[in-house]
Design an enzyme around this catalytic site. Sequence first.
Site, PDB file in Angstrom:
ATOM      1  CG  ASP A  66       0.327  -1.112  -0.988  1.00  0.00           C
ATOM      2  OD1 ASP A  66      -0.380  -0.317  -1.630  1.00  0.00           O
ATOM      3  OD2 ASP A  66       0.369  -2.325  -1.230  1.00  0.00           O
ATOM      4  NE  ARG A  69       2.039   0.800  -7.944  1.00  0.00           N
ATOM      5  CZ  ARG A  69       1.085  -0.146  -7.950  1.00  0.00           C
ATOM      6  NH1 ARG A  69       0.219  -0.209  -6.960  1.00  0.00           N
ATOM      7  NH2 ARG A  69       1.018  -1.004  -8.941  1.00  0.00           N
TER       8      ARG A  69
END
Length: 296
Positions: free
Chosen positions: A119, A169
């Site tokens: 992330d 992502r």
Amino acid sequence: MRRVFLWAARNQWLKGHLPQMRFMRRAVRRFMPGETLDDALTAAVPLERLGITTMYTRLGENLESLAEVLDRIKTSGMKGEISVKPTQLGLDLDADVCLAHLVRLAEHATATGSYLWVDMEGSAYTESTIVLYERLRRVQPDTGICLQAYLRRTAADIQRLLPLDPAIRLVKGAYDEPESLAFRGKSAVDSSYAGLAIRFLLDGRGRPIKLGLGTHDVGLIEQIAEQVGQAGVGRDGYEVQMLYGIREDQQKRLLKDGYAVRSLIAYGEHWYPWYMRRLAERPANVWFALRQILPF
């Protein structure tokens, strides 16, 4: 409004007091099924039955064994993946130790048929996170990274990563960044997002890249789909990734229309900053939160 919620996410007094209030705990349940892994896995069952796969992220600094999370996902028979912030694994203390943790997790993810996502946090961590992912991806292919479309540097970052055939992502971005580093207006962020996604998919044709469209902006998703579809990239060439509890009707519709859809399920006790950023991202989330407070 967005800047108010981002300020609230950083405010230590609010962080210590608001999560104890009943209306806040009730409001956050729309977007987070509970604080435990059991809560998250239970919420995933009806999604998996529909064909919506899942991704899990724990909110907090002290992580339980993520290898155990991967084992639980496999045992449950779900098509689940995990996402982790490098600072949760000690990036601030020692990048080499953090990398070692990520390598072990990625190995276990591969062994259990899963996938590990790295992330992204605020811009202060962008470069160090990308360097970490470059090192990780060279030895562990079942790994992806989150990049933020509102950062002006992201186009160059994608080109930098392209030789690694990366998994990305792509999100719009949810931190309060200065204008020198990030696009601030919605139209500029949307334009950046669409351009980055389209170029990445076109540049990656015939290569083992992977793209997750981490947005709830269905119009933007369909715009990207139309553009790349004309170049021969089908809806199976990328994945729509939305947060649990947000635009569930659209998640089901997109699935029916042939898109691969994945729901990101957050759990953990340190949910307050994450929740404030979710309110900042989308005005509709603010309206739902107000409904938990007002008597109607």
